[in-house]
Motif scaffolding. Structure first.
Motif, short mmCIF file in Angstrom:
data_model
loop_
_atom_site.label_atom_id
_atom_site.label_comp_id
_atom_site.label_asym_id
_atom_site.label_seq_id
_atom_site.Cartn_x
_atom_site.Cartn_y
_atom_site.Cartn_z
N ASP A 12 16.66 37.47 -14.82
CA ASP A 12 15.88 36.35 -15.60
C ASP A 12 16.98 34.85 -15.41
OD1 ASP A 12 14.38 37.82 -16.75
OD2 ASP A 12 15.73 38.38 -18.65
N ASN A 13 18.03 34.97 -14.55
CA ASN A 13 18.46 33.53 -14.32
C ASN A 13 19.06 33.46 -12.83
OD1 ASN A 13 21.06 35.19 -14.36
ND2 ASN A 13 21.79 34.47 -16.07
N ALA A 14 19.13 34.42 -12.09
CA ALA A 14 19.45 34.57 -10.70
C ALA A 14 19.13 33.31 -9.78
CB ALA A 14 18.99 35.76 -10.07
N ALA A 15 17.86 32.63 -10.16
CA ALA A 15 17.31 31.52 -9.50
C ALA A 15 18.14 30.27 -9.69
CB ALA A 15 15.92 31.40 -9.64
N SER A 16 18.86 30.43 -10.95
CA SER A 16 19.60 29.21 -11.29
C SER A 16 21.17 29.38 -10.77
CB SER A 16 19.46 28.99 -12.81
OG SER A 16 20.09 30.01 -13.47
N MET A 17 21.39 30.19 -9.97
CA MET A 17 22.71 30.29 -9.60
C MET A 17 23.20 29.26 -8.50
SD MET A 17 23.22 34.31 -8.21
CE MET A 17 24.59 33.97 -7.37
N THR A 18 24.22 28.89 -8.62
CA THR A 18 24.94 27.77 -7.79
C THR A 18 26.41 27.98 -7.45
OG1 THR A 18 25.01 25.19 -7.95
CG2 THR A 18 25.80 26.48 -9.87
N LYS A 69 12.76 41.35 -3.61
CA LYS A 69 12.36 39.93 -3.71
C LYS A 69 13.56 39.14 -3.65
CE LYS A 69 9.67 36.53 -6.25
NZ LYS A 69 8.92 36.32 -7.60
N GLN A 70 13.61 38.04 -3.01
CA GLN A 70 14.60 37.14 -2.96
C GLN A 70 14.46 36.40 -4.09
OE1 GLN A 70 15.47 34.70 0.83
NE2 GLN A 70 15.85 33.17 -0.75
N LEU A 71 15.83 36.15 -4.99
CA LEU A 71 15.58 35.58 -6.04
C LEU A 71 16.79 34.21 -6.04
CD1 LEU A 71 15.69 38.17 -8.74
CD2 LEU A 71 13.92 36.98 -7.95
N TYR A 72 17.69 34.21 -4.91
CA TYR A 72 18.61 33.20 -4.65
C TYR A 72 19.09 33.21 -3.32
CZ TYR A 72 22.88 30.53 -4.70
OH TYR A 72 23.79 29.24 -4.30
N SER A 73 19.27 32.29 -2.83
CA SER A 73 19.85 31.96 -1.38
C SER A 73 20.96 30.58 -1.44
CB SER A 73 19.07 31.70 -0.49
OG SER A 73 19.73 31.23 0.93
N SER A 74 22.07 31.04 -0.94
CA SER A 74 23.03 29.83 -0.86
C SER A 74 22.78 28.71 0.08
CB SER A 74 24.58 30.45 -0.96
OG SER A 74 24.48 30.93 0.35
N GLY A 75 21.94 29.02 0.83
CA GLY A 75 21.53 27.94 1.87
C GLY A 75 22.84 27.68 2.65
N TYR A 116 34.73 31.34 -2.26
CA TYR A 116 33.66 30.73 -2.50
C TYR A 116 33.44 31.67 -4.06
CZ TYR A 116 32.47 28.07 1.51
OH TYR A 116 32.67 27.20 2.51
N ALA A 117 32.96 30.73 -4.98
CA ALA A 117 32.65 31.55 -6.22
C ALA A 117 31.20 30.95 -6.73
CB ALA A 117 33.53 31.26 -7.56
N PHE A 118 30.21 32.11 -6.88
CA PHE A 118 28.64 31.36 -7.14
C PHE A 118 28.54 31.92 -8.61
CE2 PHE A 118 29.06 31.33 -2.63
CZ PHE A 118 28.26 30.37 -2.28
N GLY A 119 27.72 31.39 -9.40
CA GLY A 119 27.52 31.95 -10.64
C GLY A 119 26.32 30.98 -11.30
N VAL A 120 26.00 31.25 -12.70
CA VAL A 120 25.20 30.27 -13.42
C VAL A 120 25.98 29.60 -14.32
CG1 VAL A 120 23.31 30.51 -15.15
CG2 VAL A 120 23.58 32.24 -13.35
N LYS A 121 25.80 28.21 -14.17
CA LYS A 121 26.62 27.34 -14.98
C LYS A 121 26.30 27.64 -16.37
CE LYS A 121 27.61 23.62 -11.67
NZ LYS A 121 27.69 22.11 -11.42
#
Length: 512
Positions: free
Chosen positions: A45-51, A471-477, A506-511
């Motif tokens: 539900d929130n993976a697309a908003s990872m940063t 399905k790809q839900l997030y990429s760090s680009g 690096y640490a990635f997550g949802v703010k």
């Protein structure tokens, strides 16, 4: 992991159970499942908003292709400032680092003093470096970090202060190439490969409750047969130890088991059983060794299963009680060829480690890092062409009373995929950007580390895929400009941790 915290409530003491989603070793658990069932903060539900939450550059000098190990992480560590969440990484130049998992602030750095000298110069096969992913040993609210320095000594340090908890002890030969630490039943394990500094390949075990005892060693062969899967050994719930070996001269009567899976007893490492594919001569001749992967162990109904594979691009499922069947060469299941149709020994086939998990409908899944294009077998769900590499997903189903790996999906293109992990209904994986070729086309000589570094094929990218569909839900680009070699991922406390060759965490997550 279950812990208990005691709180004062007036005159009463209240004991409250807490669930900590630790990631204490490579692959998270002794079975090397690469799965954190408790970790659900990042989900479909929130993976697309990872940063990107933070990054930290560490003072560490790469050695050959080695820089930082895969990270490990621990929650609920008591400090004088309250509870802490801590990330630990090893550095190739004999360093160990701990960082605050919330901010990336360096808590302490330990530089191991190495007085011994290697008899051979460094090379990417034998980097004379700290190579094994450290392990965190958690006991209630206390935690210690275990790490092997390049001189082969085991160090046990307090996770909050970096001070020795016990004196360093020789675990493996100096400047051997050893792999991720594993711990079960109070016994610590590692593996060795490549014959670095004259060492032999095999499995090492140390009983941490008996420091006066010497480590136990089981060689996989008199020469070759290195055990270099990223996760080291896997350990079943039943207490058996499993390792996959590389190329070498096969002679079972003399205890030489290249291109095989070994089943060993805990503590004393006695050979219980072994599985050698019928085509092992071909595997050795083509350098398609099984040593490129670590096995994983999981339950299916009332049976424990070992999954194994290697550069060949084939999956074998074995009975964990007796992996070799009646003749040491009969698996419960052998797949068709899924990768490496050209039988290429470098940058093709399965490399690193598996991941396995159970979904909400109780289906068992197996996820595999496949380098290069898929072979002829078809996947029901694809996510575009994947000529450089992909994560392949299989549903483990029962067919005629035995387990089988049924193709489910293949991910987008990745150059090249590192071992995946699973949490929150997601598969996380890194595309490493590495140049994986080993031999020069012109004269057959090996590339040097400097040449391979100069030819790296891009930069590291973290992806999050739907674990059911791919399905790809997030990429760090473009957020990680460097690449990575033989790395891995950790997840804990709603954060995904990644390391790169330029000594950055690096640490990635949802703010929130």
């Amino acid at each position: 992991m279950n812990t208990r915290v005691v709180l004062a409530a007036g005159a009463a003491l209240v004991s409250i159970p807490l669930i900590a989603a630790n990631w204490l070793s490579y692959g998270n658990d002794p079975q090397r499942t690469g799965w954190s069932p408790e970790e659900t903060e990042i989900n479909r539900d929130n993976a697309a908003s990872m940063t990107l939450l933070w990054k930290a550059h560490l003072e560490n000098q790469p050695r050959e292709l080695n820089s930082l190990t895969a990270p490990v992480a621990v929650e609920w560590v008591t400090t004088d400032k309250g509870m802490a969440e801590i990330v630990v990484v090893g550095g190739a130049s004999d360093n160990l680092f701990t960082l605050d998992a919330d901010t990336g602030k360096l808590l302490w750095k330990k530089a191991f003093t190495v007085e011994a000298k290697s008899r051979q110069g460094p090379h990417w096969l034998c980097p004379n470096a700290l190579n094994a992913t450290p392990l965190i040993r958690k006991d209630g609210l206390a935690a210690a970090v275990l790490s092997i320095s390049s001189d082969g000594k085991l160090h046990t340090l307090g996770v909050t202060d970096g001070e020795d908890r016990v004196p360093p002890k020789q675990f493996v030969p100096p400047f051997s190439k050893n792999w991720s630490l594993n711990l079960a039943g109070g016994v610590l394990y590692t593996t060795t490969s490549q014959g670095c500094n004259g060492s032999r390949s095999g499995v090492y075990a140390m009983d941490l409750s008996a420091p006066e005892q010497a480590p136990v060693f089981l060689p996989s062969a008199t020469g070759g047969a290195g055990i270099w899967g990223r996760a080291g050994v896997a350990i079943s719930k039943g207490g058996m130890v499993y390792a996959q070996t590389g190329d070498g001269s096969y002679d079972a009567t003399r205890g030489q088991f290249p291109d095989s899976v070994l089943q060993l007893s805990a503590k004393d490492l006695k050979l219980v059983d072994y599985f050698t594919p019928p085509n092992h001569v071909y595997l050795t001749r083509k350098d398609l060794d099984m040593g490129s992967m670590s096995p994983t162990v999981f339950w299916m109904k009332d049976r424990e299963i070992v999954a194994a594979g290697g550069k060949e691009g084939v999956i074998s499922l074995l009975d964990a009680k007796h992996i070799g069947g009646g003749d040491h060469k009969t698996p419960l299941y052998r797949s068709p060829l899924y990768a490496n149709e050209d039988a290429d020994f470098a940058g093709r086939g399965f490399w690193g480690a598996f991941a396995t998990a159970v979904d909400g409908q109780k289906n068992r899944w197996l996820y595999v890092p496949a380098l290069g294009p898929a072979a002829g077998a078809k996947f029901p769900v694809t996510n575009g062409d994947a000529p450089n590499g992909s994560i392949m997903a299989f549903r483990i189903a029962e067919q005629d009373g035995k387990p089988a790996a049924v193709p489910a999906w293949i991910s987008r293109d990745m150059n090249l995929p590192e071992p995946p992990i699973v949490a929150g209904g997601l598969v996380f994986a890194i595309s490493n950007g590495e140049f994986a070729r080993q031999a020069k086309d012109s004269n057959g000589g090996l590339y040097t580390s400097a040449e391979r570094i100069a030819k790296h094929a891009g930069h590291a990218v973290l992806y999050a895929f739907d674990a059911i569909t791919g399905k790809q839900l997030y990429s760090s680009g473009e957020r990680m400009p460097s690449w990575t070699h033989f790395s891995g991922i950790a997840i804990s406390g709603g954060k995904v941790f990644v390391t790169t060759f330029d000594s950055t965490v690096y640490a990635f997550g949802v703010k929130e």
